[in-house]
Design a protein around this motif. Structure first.
Motif, short mmCIF file in Angstrom:
data_model
loop_
_atom_site.label_atom_id
_atom_site.label_comp_id
_atom_site.label_asym_id
_atom_site.label_seq_id
_atom_site.Cartn_x
_atom_site.Cartn_y
_atom_site.Cartn_z
N SER A 237 34.06 32.02 27.08
CA SER A 237 34.58 32.88 26.02
C SER A 237 36.08 32.74 25.81
O SER A 237 36.63 33.22 24.81
N GLY A 238 36.78 32.12 26.78
CA GLY A 238 38.24 32.08 26.69
C GLY A 238 38.88 33.40 27.05
O GLY A 238 40.04 33.64 26.69
N ALA A 239 38.14 34.26 27.76
CA ALA A 239 38.67 35.57 28.14
C ALA A 239 39.74 35.42 29.21
O ALA A 239 39.78 34.43 29.96
N ARG A 240 40.63 36.40 29.29
CA ARG A 240 41.61 36.49 30.36
C ARG A 240 40.99 37.25 31.53
O ARG A 240 40.31 38.26 31.34
N LEU A 241 41.25 36.78 32.74
CA LEU A 241 40.71 37.40 33.95
C LEU A 241 41.81 38.18 34.66
O LEU A 241 42.85 37.61 35.00
N LEU A 242 41.57 39.45 34.90
CA LEU A 242 42.52 40.31 35.63
C LEU A 242 41.86 40.75 36.93
O LEU A 242 40.72 41.17 36.96
N GLY A 243 42.62 40.68 38.01
CA GLY A 243 42.10 41.11 39.30
C GLY A 243 41.76 39.93 40.18
O GLY A 243 42.06 38.78 39.84
N PRO A 244 41.19 40.29 41.35
CA PRO A 244 40.46 41.51 41.71
C PRO A 244 41.35 42.70 42.05
O PRO A 244 42.48 42.54 42.50
N LEU A 245 40.77 43.89 41.88
CA LEU A 245 41.38 45.14 42.32
C LEU A 245 40.38 45.84 43.23
O LEU A 245 39.21 45.98 42.87
N LEU A 246 40.83 46.24 44.41
CA LEU A 246 39.93 46.94 45.32
C LEU A 246 39.69 48.37 44.86
O LEU A 246 40.59 49.04 44.37
N VAL A 247 38.47 48.82 45.00
CA VAL A 247 38.13 50.24 44.85
C VAL A 247 37.45 50.67 46.14
O VAL A 247 36.85 49.86 46.83
N GLY A 248 37.61 51.94 46.47
CA GLY A 248 37.07 52.44 47.73
C GLY A 248 38.11 52.50 48.83
O GLY A 248 37.89 53.15 49.84
N ALA A 249 39.24 51.82 48.64
CA ALA A 249 40.37 51.94 49.57
C ALA A 249 41.35 52.95 48.98
O ALA A 249 41.54 52.99 47.76
N PRO A 250 42.00 53.77 49.80
CA PRO A 250 42.89 54.80 49.26
C PRO A 250 44.06 54.26 48.46
O PRO A 250 44.55 54.92 47.54
N GLY A 251 44.58 53.09 48.79
CA GLY A 251 45.73 52.53 48.09
C GLY A 251 45.32 51.55 47.01
O GLY A 251 44.18 51.12 46.93
N VAL A 252 46.28 51.20 46.16
CA VAL A 252 46.05 50.23 45.08
C VAL A 252 46.39 48.84 45.61
O VAL A 252 47.53 48.57 45.99
N MET A 253 45.39 47.95 45.62
CA MET A 253 45.56 46.60 46.14
C MET A 253 44.90 45.63 45.17
O MET A 253 43.70 45.76 44.89
N ALA A 254 45.67 44.68 44.67
CA ALA A 254 45.16 43.73 43.68
C ALA A 254 45.58 42.32 44.04
O ALA A 254 46.61 42.09 44.69
N GLY A 255 44.79 41.37 43.59
CA GLY A 255 45.09 39.96 43.79
C GLY A 255 45.02 39.21 42.48
O GLY A 255 44.48 39.71 41.49
N VAL A 256 45.58 38.02 42.48
CA VAL A 256 45.60 37.15 41.30
C VAL A 256 44.81 35.89 41.63
O VAL A 256 44.99 35.30 42.71
N ALA A 257 43.94 35.47 40.72
CA ALA A 257 43.11 34.30 40.95
C ALA A 257 43.95 33.04 41.14
O ALA A 257 45.06 32.93 40.62
N GLU A 258 43.40 32.08 41.86
CA GLU A 258 44.10 30.83 42.15
C GLU A 258 44.51 30.10 40.87
O GLU A 258 45.60 29.53 40.78
N ASP A 259 43.64 30.14 39.86
CA ASP A 259 43.90 29.39 38.62
C ASP A 259 44.41 30.29 37.49
O ASP A 259 44.31 29.93 36.32
N ALA A 260 44.98 31.45 37.84
CA ALA A 260 45.46 32.38 36.80
C ALA A 260 46.62 31.77 36.03
O ALA A 260 47.49 31.11 36.60
N ASP A 261 46.64 32.02 34.72
CA ASP A 261 47.79 31.61 33.93
C ASP A 261 48.80 32.76 33.89
O ASP A 261 48.59 33.82 34.49
#
Length: 281
Positions: A237-261
């Motif tokens: 689709s040519g969509a943009r990918l955001l995340g991952p973002l953890l849920v279930g952990a008390p704090g906000v923790m996010a990562g960026v994909a290896e091939d993210a632009d």
């Protein structure tokens, strides 16, 4: 809601972010947002001059005493950039952290296990990704990396957490679809259990991924099917990918994909900033 609108909303947030930039582009993406409180976490050798290094090391010893040999080992563990940034969140020195590129949900979940208490709601730690489609539609997808086959209670818990996270984007109310194959006899039970706990959130069973009733939060029956669907949808689709973002952990923790632009990096940082923002901002 377009990606540009998401980025603009994040500029008004006041959450404190720790950014672990393994690539200069991630630091540039964070700078482009003009966020008010961003700290850049450097490589391991920069930890010696940080007075919080010892505090993070002590946090690791408290959380995983059986995995830490002694104080020196704790300091070595705390020097890792991802673990150190997660420790800042665990200590309340930051409201959220973002790392990448190439920081997976598994890496984040391991850091959360070292630094975060168990969720007071008893939610399992899972991962949510977002796809920003070319027409501006934003879809949340969970779990697309961590989970194996999910049981009824876990699917309900992931649906609740993903819907709550999606609502914080300001993208309109969440509408949840529990995806299932033709032989999945449990999905109606999942929908009923979800509705009993969150009657205000529309939820449906979707066996053919038709996104009926405008569903914008998609809950997969397991991580393998979710990961395949996420990557296929992004590529086709040519969509943009955001995340991952953890849920279930008390704090906000996010990562960026290896091939993210660059836009996906900025979008993931914006996502984390919105999740980490104090209530009412």
């Amino acid at each position: 809601m377009s990606l540009s609108f998401l980025l603009e909303r994040a500029r008004g947030s006041r959450g404190r972010l720790a950014v672990v930039a393994g690539d200069p582009r991630l630091a540039a993406a964070a700078a482009s947002l003009g966020l008010g409180a961003v700290e850049y976490v450097g490589p391991e050798e920069t930890r010696a001059g940080d007075h919080r290094h010892g505090a993070v090391a002590e946090l690791l010893r408290r959380r995983r005493p059986g995995r830490v040999r002694d104080g020196i080992h704790a300091l070595d563990l705390a020097a890792d950039p991802i673990r150190f940034a997660a420790g800042l969140v665990g200590l309340g020195e930051a409201d959220g952290m973002v790392g990448g590129p190439g920081v997976s949900a598994r890496t984040l979940a391991d850091a959360a296990e070292w630094t975060m208490p168990v969720s007071p709601d008893g939610l399992p730690v899972r991962a949510v990704h977002w796809l920003v489609l070319p027409d501006g539609t934003i879809l949340a997808l969970a779990d697309c990396e961590l989970a194996g086959r999910l049981g009824t209670d876990e699917r309900v818990a992931v649906g609740i957490a993903a819907a709550a996270a999606h609502a914080r984007l300001g993208n309109g109310p969440p509408r949840v679809a529990f995806l299932a194959g033709p032989d999945d006899d449990s999905v109606e039970t999942v929908v009923a259990a979800f509705a009993a706990l969150r009657p205000e959130v529309p939820a449906t069973a979707d066996r053919r991924v038709r996104l009926r009733e405008g569903a914008n939060v998609l809950i997969f029956p397991g991580g393998e099917s979710g990961h395949l669907a996420l990557r296929t949808a992004r590529d086709l689709s040519g969509a943009r990918l955001l995340g991952p973002l953890l849920v279930g952990a008390p704090g906000v923790m996010a990562g960026v994909a290896e091939d993210a632009d660059f836009e996906e990096m900025a979008g993931t940082i914006a996502l984390a900033a919105l999740m980490a923002a104090p209530a009412g901002t």
